[in-house]
Design a protein around this motif. Sequence first.
Motif, PDB file in Angstrom:
ATOM      1  N   ASN A 123       0.819  -1.212   0.000  1.00  0.00           N
ATOM      2  CA  ASN A 123       0.000   0.000   0.000  1.00  0.00           C
ATOM      3  C   ASN A 123       0.855   1.264   0.000  1.00  0.00           C
ATOM      4  O   ASN A 123       0.463   2.281  -0.584  1.00  0.00           O
ATOM      5  CB  ASN A 123      -0.944  -0.011   1.203  1.00  0.00           C
ATOM      6  CG  ASN A 123      -2.003  -1.086   1.086  1.00  0.00           C
ATOM      7  OD1 ASN A 123      -2.434  -1.432  -0.015  1.00  0.00           O
ATOM      8  ND2 ASN A 123      -2.427  -1.637   2.219  1.00  0.00           N
ATOM      9  N   TYR A 124       2.006   1.194   0.623  1.00  0.00           N
ATOM     10  CA  TYR A 124       2.950   2.313   0.572  1.00  0.00           C
ATOM     11  C   TYR A 124       3.401   2.565  -0.870  1.00  0.00           C
ATOM     12  O   TYR A 124       3.425   3.710  -1.342  1.00  0.00           O
ATOM     13  CB  TYR A 124       4.149   2.002   1.468  1.00  0.00           C
ATOM     14  CG  TYR A 124       5.301   2.974   1.342  1.00  0.00           C
ATOM     15  CD1 TYR A 124       5.257   4.228   1.938  1.00  0.00           C
ATOM     16  CD2 TYR A 124       6.455   2.632   0.623  1.00  0.00           C
ATOM     17  CE1 TYR A 124       6.320   5.116   1.829  1.00  0.00           C
ATOM     18  CE2 TYR A 124       7.525   3.501   0.512  1.00  0.00           C
ATOM     19  CZ  TYR A 124       7.456   4.748   1.111  1.00  0.00           C
ATOM     20  OH  TYR A 124       8.509   5.624   0.993  1.00  0.00           O
ATOM     21  N   ALA A 125       3.724   1.498  -1.583  1.00  0.00           N
ATOM     22  CA  ALA A 125       4.157   1.625  -2.983  1.00  0.00           C
ATOM     23  C   ALA A 125       3.042   2.205  -3.846  1.00  0.00           C
ATOM     24  O   ALA A 125       3.295   3.043  -4.731  1.00  0.00           O
ATOM     25  CB  ALA A 125       4.595   0.270  -3.508  1.00  0.00           C
ATOM     26  N   ALA A 126       1.806   1.778  -3.614  1.00  0.00           N
ATOM     27  CA  ALA A 126       0.680   2.265  -4.408  1.00  0.00           C
ATOM     28  C   ALA A 126       0.460   3.759  -4.192  1.00  0.00           C
ATOM     29  O   ALA A 126       0.184   4.509  -5.139  1.00  0.00           O
ATOM     30  CB  ALA A 126      -0.576   1.480  -4.055  1.00  0.00           C
ATOM     31  N   ALA A 127       0.578   4.218  -2.936  1.00  0.00           N
ATOM     32  CA  ALA A 127       0.394   5.636  -2.646  1.00  0.00           C
ATOM     33  C   ALA A 127       1.501   6.467  -3.285  1.00  0.00           C
ATOM     34  O   ALA A 127       1.251   7.544  -3.843  1.00  0.00           O
ATOM     35  CB  ALA A 127       0.366   5.860  -1.132  1.00  0.00           C
ATOM     36  N   ARG A 128       2.731   5.975  -3.233  1.00  0.00           N
ATOM     37  CA  ARG A 128       3.846   6.676  -3.884  1.00  0.00           C
ATOM     38  C   ARG A 128       3.606   6.810  -5.388  1.00  0.00           C
ATOM     39  O   ARG A 128       3.776   7.891  -5.977  1.00  0.00           O
ATOM     40  CB  ARG A 128       5.157   5.915  -3.654  1.00  0.00           C
ATOM     41  CG  ARG A 128       5.806   6.161  -2.317  1.00  0.00           C
ATOM     42  CD  ARG A 128       7.077   5.315  -2.182  1.00  0.00           C
ATOM     43  NE  ARG A 128       8.047   5.621  -3.226  1.00  0.00           N
ATOM     44  CZ  ARG A 128       8.953   6.591  -3.142  1.00  0.00           C
ATOM     45  NH1 ARG A 128       9.001   7.356  -2.071  1.00  0.00           N
ATOM     46  NH2 ARG A 128       9.816   6.781  -4.118  1.00  0.00           N
ATOM     47  N   ALA A 129       3.195   5.727  -6.016  1.00  0.00           N
ATOM     48  CA  ALA A 129       2.972   5.745  -7.462  1.00  0.00           C
ATOM     49  C   ALA A 129       1.863   6.723  -7.834  1.00  0.00           C
ATOM     50  O   ALA A 129       1.956   7.439  -8.834  1.00  0.00           O
ATOM     51  CB  ALA A 129       2.641   4.339  -7.948  1.00  0.00           C
ATOM     52  N   ALA A 130       0.795   6.762  -7.024  1.00  0.00           N
ATOM     53  CA  ALA A 130      -0.315   7.664  -7.311  1.00  0.00           C
ATOM     54  C   ALA A 130       0.150   9.117  -7.288  1.00  0.00           C
ATOM     55  O   ALA A 130      -0.221   9.925  -8.150  1.00  0.00           O
ATOM     56  CB  ALA A 130      -1.436   7.447  -6.296  1.00  0.00           C
ATOM     57  N   MET A 131       0.975   9.463  -6.304  1.00  0.00           N
ATOM     58  CA  MET A 131       1.468  10.841  -6.213  1.00  0.00           C
ATOM     59  C   MET A 131       2.415  11.180  -7.359  1.00  0.00           C
ATOM     60  O   MET A 131       2.328  12.253  -7.963  1.00  0.00           O
ATOM     61  CB  MET A 131       2.187  11.055  -4.880  1.00  0.00           C
ATOM     62  CG  MET A 131       1.300  11.035  -3.660  1.00  0.00           C
ATOM     63  SD  MET A 131       2.217  11.402  -2.133  1.00  0.00           S
ATOM     64  CE  MET A 131       2.601  13.151  -2.362  1.00  0.00           C
ATOM     65  N   MET A 132       3.302  10.268  -7.681  1.00  0.00           N
ATOM     66  CA  MET A 132       4.351  10.565  -8.639  1.00  0.00           C
ATOM     67  C   MET A 132       3.861  10.577 -10.086  1.00  0.00           C
ATOM     68  O   MET A 132       4.589  11.014 -10.988  1.00  0.00           O
ATOM     69  CB  MET A 132       5.488   9.555  -8.470  1.00  0.00           C
ATOM     70  CG  MET A 132       6.153   9.650  -7.099  1.00  0.00           C
ATOM     71  SD  MET A 132       7.376   8.358  -6.753  1.00  0.00           S
ATOM     72  CE  MET A 132       8.734   8.909  -7.794  1.00  0.00           C
ATOM     73  N   ASN A 133       2.636  10.127 -10.330  1.00  0.00           N
ATOM     74  CA  ASN A 133       2.075  10.125 -11.683  1.00  0.00           C
ATOM     75  C   ASN A 133       1.134  11.297 -11.949  1.00  0.00           C
ATOM     76  O   ASN A 133       0.532  11.374 -13.019  1.00  0.00           O
ATOM     77  CB  ASN A 133       1.329   8.814 -11.940  1.00  0.00           C
ATOM     78  CG  ASN A 133       2.284   7.662 -12.228  1.00  0.00           C
ATOM     79  OD1 ASN A 133       3.232   7.826 -12.993  1.00  0.00           O
ATOM     80  ND2 ASN A 133       2.050   6.517 -11.609  1.00  0.00           N
ATOM     81  N   ILE A 134       0.994  12.214 -11.006  1.00  0.00           N
ATOM     82  CA  ILE A 134       0.122  13.383 -11.210  1.00  0.00           C
ATOM     83  C   ILE A 134       0.793  14.337 -12.196  1.00  0.00           C
ATOM     84  O   ILE A 134       1.995  14.592 -12.127  1.00  0.00           O
ATOM     85  CB  ILE A 134      -0.171  14.080  -9.869  1.00  0.00           C
ATOM     86  CG1 ILE A 134      -0.929  13.130  -8.941  1.00  0.00           C
ATOM     87  CG2 ILE A 134      -0.978  15.355 -10.093  1.00  0.00           C
ATOM     88  CD1 ILE A 134      -1.188  13.693  -7.562  1.00  0.00           C
ATOM     89  N   ARG A 135      -0.013  14.891 -13.115  1.00  0.00           N
ATOM     90  CA  ARG A 135       0.530  15.704 -14.209  1.00  0.00           C
ATOM     91  C   ARG A 135      -0.022  17.123 -14.223  1.00  0.00           C
ATOM     92  O   ARG A 135      -1.073  17.402 -13.643  1.00  0.00           O
ATOM     93  CB  ARG A 135       0.220  15.028 -15.556  1.00  0.00           C
ATOM     94  CG  ARG A 135       0.897  13.674 -15.706  1.00  0.00           C
ATOM     95  CD  ARG A 135       0.516  12.980 -17.004  1.00  0.00           C
ATOM     96  NE  ARG A 135       1.212  11.704 -17.120  1.00  0.00           N
ATOM     97  CZ  ARG A 135       2.415  11.558 -17.657  1.00  0.00           C
ATOM     98  NH1 ARG A 135       3.055  12.615 -18.163  1.00  0.00           N
ATOM     99  NH2 ARG A 135       2.993  10.370 -17.724  1.00  0.00           N
ATOM    100  N   LYS A 136       0.706  18.000 -14.906  1.00  0.00           N
ATOM    101  CA  LYS A 136       0.283  19.377 -15.112  1.00  0.00           C
ATOM    102  C   LYS A 136      -0.739  19.441 -16.241  1.00  0.00           C
ATOM    103  O   LYS A 136      -1.045  18.446 -16.898  1.00  0.00           O
ATOM    104  CB  LYS A 136       1.492  20.258 -15.453  1.00  0.00           C
ATOM    105  CG  LYS A 136       2.541  20.313 -14.361  1.00  0.00           C
ATOM    106  CD  LYS A 136       3.723  21.180 -14.803  1.00  0.00           C
ATOM    107  CE  LYS A 136       4.799  21.217 -13.724  1.00  0.00           C
ATOM    108  NZ  LYS A 136       5.977  22.030 -14.108  1.00  0.00           N
TER     109      LYS A 136
END
Length: 297
Positions: free
Chosen positions: A231-244
Amino acid sequence: MDINVNTLRGIYTGLSTAFNARFSSAATFYSTVAMTVPSTTAMNEYPRLDDMPGIREWIGDRLVHDLSASTYQIRNREFEKTIGIKRSQIEDDQIGIFAPVASQIGQDAAEFPDQLVWPLFKQGNALKCYDGQYFFDTDHPGYDEAGAPTSVSNYTAGAAPAWYLVDDTQVMKPMVWQTRKPFKLVSMQNETDANVFYKGKFEWGVDGRCNAGFGLWQLAHMSKAVLNAENYAAARAAMMNIRKRDGTIINIRPTKLLVPPSLEGAARQIINAELVNGGDSNVWAKTAEVVVIPYLG
């Protein structure tokens, strides 16, 4: 002790010294998630800075990107704390206890941003921010790789105690601490003051004007799923894939894992352990800093 101008001035100086010393040395947590913004009016109005695209190659005329017409306001509120010292206590030289009291008020004033920022942060999955969605939500308006509108999540539902990932490396932060008038010790210590005449009491207190509000939701992720590596990995991925808005990556770096005291052990196991599962390398070791926040309990 004789009560005169010099006596009262000395008491005020002592209380102010105790207040200021503790105010400047108290440990606080709010700056982990909040940027401090000065205010000069009754409220501050903030544009939606998340609407800005990335830098583009300059071909032809400049392309002007107006900040969104949609703004949000944080209105300052007034707060105070006051103590009274009886005239008879000063006359009887019983004022030693009030220096620690002034120190405690200094600590309370220094920690006051925590008292506003963290309850708001904790309720982010039930309070709306500038885009009309809850601050922690599954369907924020966002953009995909092509710049097309899509839904973006910074919230993972579940039944476990909440934990949070935060990027504190950006200029902007998830929360705003807005300060209009800093806390300062003031006094009513003239013998002609009404409180002295009617109540036989000298009064000292602090007051300030300030408030807390939401900043950029993209820089924080709330999870109520069990705190484990998956779940930690999933939360990291969700944040790092946010775009402008133009589809480029924002370059979010989840640098802080914020947990209540009850999750400290689980958090340190994920972040600090070098080996897991009886000898495997922990791929998530040192990928964030664990910060235990008492206010999240």
